[in-house]
Design an enzyme around this catalytic site. Structure first.
Site, mmCIF file in Angstrom:
data_model
loop_
_atom_site.group_PDB
_atom_site.id
_atom_site.type_symbol
_atom_site.label_atom_id
_atom_site.label_comp_id
_atom_site.label_asym_id
_atom_site.label_seq_id
_atom_site.Cartn_x
_atom_site.Cartn_y
_atom_site.Cartn_z
ATOM 1 N N GLU A 112 4.979 3.568 30.508
ATOM 2 C CA GLU A 112 4.398 2.243 30.485
ATOM 3 C C GLU A 112 4.174 1.539 29.409
ATOM 4 O OE1 GLU A 112 4.142 0.815 33.457
ATOM 5 O OE2 GLU A 112 2.780 -0.810 33.099
ATOM 6 N N ASP A 113 3.923 2.238 28.375
ATOM 7 C CA ASP A 113 3.279 1.471 27.174
ATOM 8 C C ASP A 113 4.149 1.603 25.872
ATOM 9 O OD1 ASP A 113 0.967 1.003 28.332
ATOM 10 O OD2 ASP A 113 -0.341 2.406 27.384
#
Ligand code: MN
Length: 726
Positions: free
Chosen positions: A80-81
């Site tokens: 996600e990051d």
């Protein structure tokens, strides 16, 4: 850096303590991988971001989870990051880990949904249902726990409150649902302190004040309770604590008392060796101290839905203190604290060989050997597995059975929306109405005022509501189609005998034919339950039209020596929906432009055949069933025609056939090899075309190619009939 090395070693040592055979190499590889991926990122408090996944992994190690869960925790924010992809993770750590990380990532994305949906019970169910593997949910809970522990670093108070509210509404009930008491309690207190900082602080202050008044009170009570049970020969381990600020606050609200009035702020846990000991301890305590009425609960004979078992009671205990007492065995206690994680630990029961990690192996065996469905059965989450939860564009959650489609979704919202739906967007993309929906899909239904349900929906909808609505609509539609067809048939019959048909003239006949309305009478004729001749003769007995006369009067194709163009008596089939009052015969696949004839089938309306269809021979002796029908120019929908193609068995022959069909503008709907010899292939090809002329173009194109030996339409006079009578 030495410090990071320590962190990795500390984590590995923790896991090794309960799982001596853990693959330490993979763990440290995951550690380095996550550290590299998050390299430059920072958390709100300025620390390296990487410390967060490490903390999450440590929380899970505290629950003694398997190494796949620990690795997932280390990697849980990378997709996600950071620039890392799921494919990267699968390459590095294998399919199991990449699936788990994918699950956690999906849950993280779900958090971005609207506030409105999150307040619903359905949102929690959605989170559960999306955690197909229970370990996904455990990682997510640990992630949330660490984020709550560090919530005070976030500066924006509105953001803090929002996260705390979400924790209270979603993650606390989830932790409770899967029975992890320790995580639930901590999340609850952290969320409470963020949501009501003043109330939290005053309760903590008061607790500290009371503690200062009598610092040894808890341990003194523990001592006395232990003695009393020991005197009766019961070997119990007793622990005591102040209740959590949140549970005190809840009690204050429920009982509507002030903190000064609230006296039972201490809870004691009595752990006994076995089940009988639980009731024995209860008996001793109840006969020694006065009870507080209404506080006794037997969760052993009636466990909570998350498998929590314990005896609860309230007493005026030692030193006149109001106390709460929970009595349970060690096994019940483990299950209460660790929930699903503890189940495997105790499944072995008496035959345990003392190795602490045994349950982990079993957990893994279950995970490996079973589908997610079977696994969930073990963890009692299966009720949510049967459901799928989708969002409306506004963010409301609609729960539906698994396998539901946009049509089910539309009917779930409102029967009008279902009846008028023409298409759907799922997550912004146009999809077919029969598409199966997944958890978390956002569904937008496209409606049109003039649109109506299609009979084909019945084949794929799964909800009872959608099924009922579609069926009801089809019945209504079918009836009106039958009525329309019947009226047209009667009008033509009457005109052929120089009579005029009016609704009013038919009314006196209704009792005789046992039909409540004229509409019903028309429908019966259209459906083939009565003949037009019966009606004509009943109204004009003098005409006494004979069977054969009726047939002669309506020009029908009895000799079939010559194909006939439709006369003015032909029934137009425009506006009649295939599959309802009319059906296209499966033996000859009539196309628009073909010369056709209708065969009335009792209870099924009219089946349309091409005039060339050999199956018509079967109806030669039933002239009453023949109906003259005609296409109308406005009929524009494309039709599927069937060809029988024979080609030489040469390399690439099939490819040529497909290319020729495509070049002629036909669309192959189905292709089957019906016969295959050394020299030839026989194919059956269904092709979508505009009309019969278009099909002739396709046939001409095919015949022009050297590989093609012969091409015929199915059901034509030159072709042996293969299909059964429809
Ligand atoms: Mn995280």
């Amino acid at each position: 850096m030495l410090q990071e090395k320590d962190l990795a070693e500390e984590l590995i040592a923790r896991v090794r303590a309960y799982d001596p055979v853990v693959e330490e190499g993979v763990l440290s590889r995951a550690f380095v991988y996550a550290k590299t991926a998050h390299a430059t990122q920072q958390r709100a408090n300025g620390e390296p971001y990487f410390l967060h996944p490490v903390a999450v992994a440590n929380i899970l190690a505290g629950l003694r989870l398997d190494s796949a869960s620990i690795i997932t925790a280390l990697l849980h924010d990378t997709v996600e990051d950071t620039a890392v992809t799921l494919e990267d993770i699968e390459k590095q750590f294998g399919k199991e880990i990449s699936k788990l990380v994918d699950g956690v990532t999906k849950l993280t994305r779900l958090e971005l949904q609207s506030e409105r949906s999150k307040q619903s019970e359905n949102f929690r169910k959605l989170v559960l249902a999306m955690s197909e593997d229970i370990r996904v949910l455990l990682v997510k809970l640990a992630d949330r726990l660490h984020n709550m522990r560090t919530l005070h670093y976030i500066e924006d108070p509105a953001k803090r409150r929002r996260i705390a509210r979400e924790t209270m509404d979603i993650y606390v009930p989830l932790a409770e649902r899967i029975g992890i008491q320790s995580v639930k309690d901590e999340l609850q207190d952290l969320a409470f302190s963020a949501l009501y900082p003043d109330a939290y602080q005053s309760i903590v202050n008061r607790l500290q004040y009371l503690k200062a008044q009598n610092p040894n009170l808890v341990s003194d009570i523990v001592g006395e309770l232990t003695n009393i049970l020991a005197k009766q020969g019961l070997d119990a381990v007793i622990t005591g604590r102040e209740k959590s600020p949140y549970s005190i606050w809840r009690k204050m609200q429920r009982a509507n008392v002030t903190f000064e009035q609230l006296s039972d702020i201490m809870a004691f846990r009595v752990l006994v060796p076995d089940l009988a000991g639980c009731y024995q301890a209860l008996g001793i305590l109840h006969s020694t101290y006065p009870l507080i009425p209404g506080r006794f609960k037997d969760y052993i004979s009636t466990p909570k839905s998350n498998d929590y078992r314990s005896l609860h009671t309230g007493l005026i205990g030692p030193f006149q203190q109001r106390i709460e007492v929970q009595i349970r065995t060690q096994e019940m206690h483990e299950i209460a604290e660790k929930g699903v994680a503890a189940h495997w630990q105790y499944k072995q029961g008496a035959q345990t060989d003392g190795r602490q990690y045994r349950w982990l192996r079993e957990l893994l065996e279950i995970l490996e050997a079973s589908t997610p469905e079977e696994f969930l059965e073990h963890t009692r989450l299966e009720m949510f597995q049967e459901q799928v939860f989708c969002f409306t564009p506004k963010g409301d959650i609609i729960p539906m059975p698994k396998g539901s489609t946009p049509v089910d979704f539309a009917y779930n919202i409102h029967s009008d929306i279902g009846d008028r739906c023409t298409g759907a967007r799922v997550n912004g993309r146009l999809v077919q109405l029969r598409t199966v929906l997944n958890n978390g899909d956002q569904v937008e239904i496209i409606t049109s005022r003039s649109s109506t349900p299609s009979p084909s929906w019945e084949e794929f909808v799964v909800t009872g509501r959608a099924k009922a609505c579609v069926r009801r609509f089809i019945r209504m539609q079918q009836r009106s189609q039958y009525a329309e067809l019947g009226k047209t048939m009667l009008t033509k019959m009457f005109r052929a005998h120089s009579q005029t048909l009016t609704d009013k003239a038919l009314e006196p006949l209704l009792p005789k034919f046992k039909r409540p309305t004229v509409e019903d009478l028309y429908a019966a004729v259209g459906e083939g339950l009565m003949t037009t001749r019966e009606v004509l003769n009943a109204l004009y007995p003098d005409l006494a039209v004979e069977k054969q006369q009726a047939v002669d009067a309506i020009p029908e194709i009895k000799a079939r020596a010559k194909l006939r163009k439709p006369s003015r008596y032909a029934i137009p089939i425009r506006g009649l929906i295939p599959g309802m009052a009319i059906n296209f015969a499966k033996c000859c696949h009539p196309l628009k432009g073909d010369l056709i004839v209708g065969i009335i089938t009792t209870g099924k309306g009219v089946t349309i055949h091409t005039q060339e269809c050999d199956n018509l021979n079967n109806f030669q002796n039933q002239p009453e069933r023949w109906l003259e029908v005609a296409w109308e120019d406005e009929t524009t929908e494309s039709n599927v025609g069937r060809l029988s193609v024979m080609i030489n068995n040469v390399m690439g022959g099939m490819g040529h056939v497909c290319t020729m069909i495509a070049k002629a503008g036909g669309n192959i709907a189905n292709l089957k090899i019906t016969n295959r010899t050394q020299d030839f292939f026989e194919l059956m090809v269904d092709i979508e075309v505009r009309d019969a002329q278009h099909m002739l173009d396709v046939i001409a194109a095919l015949r022009s190619h050297p590989v093609v030996v012969s091409v015929e339409r199915y059901g034509s006079l030159n072709e042996p009939v293969r299909a059964a009578v429809h």
